[in-house]
Enzyme design. Structure first.
Site, PDB file in Angstrom:
ATOM      1  N   PRO A 123       0.768  -1.256   0.000  1.00 11.64           N
ATOM      2  CA  PRO A 123       0.000   0.000   0.000  1.00 11.64           C
ATOM      3  C   PRO A 123       0.798   1.304   0.000  1.00 11.64           C
ATOM      4  O   PRO A 123       0.793   2.067   0.961  1.00 11.64           O
ATOM      5  CB  PRO A 123      -0.853  -0.129   1.264  1.00 11.64           C
ATOM      6  N   CYS A 124       1.438   1.595  -1.116  1.00 14.08           N
ATOM      7  CA  CYS A 124       2.188   2.843  -1.240  1.00 14.08           C
ATOM      8  C   CYS A 124       1.262   4.067  -1.223  1.00 14.08           C
ATOM      9  O   CYS A 124       1.708   5.170  -0.914  1.00 14.08           O
ATOM     10  CB  CYS A 124       3.057   2.833  -2.483  1.00 14.08           C
ATOM     11  N   HIS A 125      -0.026   3.865  -1.511  1.00 14.24           N
ATOM     12  CA  HIS A 125      -0.973   4.986  -1.486  1.00 14.24           C
ATOM     13  C   HIS A 125      -1.178   5.523  -0.070  1.00 14.24           C
ATOM     14  O   HIS A 125      -1.666   6.624   0.101  1.00 14.24           O
ATOM     15  CB  HIS A 125      -2.321   4.570  -2.097  1.00 14.24           C
TER      16      HIS A 125
END
Length: 178
Positions: free
Chosen positions: A133-135
Site C-alpha cells: 500500500p504505497c498509497h
C-alpha cells in the site's frame, strides 16, 4: 516465466503479473511506471496467484479490508524490498509519511538517519500497488505526493479506506505522477 491477466476496477483497467512464486506487478493503465519490469516474454494465463489477487481486489474494492494476502514476489533491490516490506505493515485505513518510513528503516539498519527522498524513490517504484500500500504514504505536510498511478487514484483509495481527511490532505503543487 511471467503470466498476466487484467482486472476491471472502479478506477479502470489494472494489469496483473505473476510468476511461479506470486504476484510481481499490479499497474493501473497509463501509470508512470506501467509494466516496468514485466518480462518481454510473458503469457496471458489465469494462475492461482492471479486468481487470489483478483479475489483480494474484489474484497478491497467492496470497501472492506481483506483478511488475507495473495502470494506476492517483490522484485527489486534489497533497499527497495526493505521499504516495500515496511509498506506492508501500514494498517488499512491509516497513513504514514516518507520521513517516518525513513526513520524506521534507519533504525532497522542501525543508522542514525536515512534519506526520506531515497525512501520516496523506492515507494514510487513499488510494482505491486494497492496490495503493497504505497498509497498510504503522504508528505509530512499532508501532500498527496508520489503516487505513480496518479493523485486522483491515491485520493480514491484513501477515501475508500476511510483515511482521507478533508483539509489535511492536498494535491502537490508539482507532481511527477500522471
Amino acid at each position: 516465466m511471467q503470466y498476466t491477466s487484467t482486472y476491471e476496477s472502479p478506477l479502470g483497467k489494472i494489469l496483473l503479473a505473476a510468476d511461479d512464486e506470486g504476484l510481481t506487478g499490479l499497474w493501473f493503465d497509463k501509470e508512470k511506471y506501467y509494466a516496468l519490469n514485466l518480462a518481454p516474454e510473458h503469457e496471458e494465463k489465469e494462475t492461482p496467484a492471479l486468481k487470489e489477487t483478483k479475489r483480494w481486489l474484489d474484497v478491497y474494492f467492496s470497501g472492506k479490508e481483506p483478511d488475507f494476502l495473495p502470494p506476492i514476489h517483490m522484485i527489486g533491490t534489497s533497499f527497495q524490498r526493505d521499504v516495500w516490506n515496511i509498506l506492508l505493515t501500514i494498517p488499512y485505513g491509516k497513513t504514514t509519511t516518507y520521513g517516518a518510513i525513513s526513520q524506521q528503516l534507519a533504525k532497522q539498519r542501525g543508522l542514525t538517519r536515512m534519506s526520506a527522498q531515497a525512501v520516496g524513490g523506492a515507494v514510487g517504484h513499488n510494482e505491486i500497488s494497492i496490495i503493497v500500500p504505497c498509497h498510504r504514504v503522504v508528505g509530512k505536510n499532508g501532500s498527496l505526493t508520489g503516487y505513480a498511478g496518479g493523485i486522483d487514484k491515491k485520493t480514491y483509495l484513501l477515501k475508500l479506506e476511510g483515511s482521507y481527511e478533508e483539509g489535511r490532505f492536498f494535491p502537490p503543487k508539482h507532481s511527477t505522477a500522471p
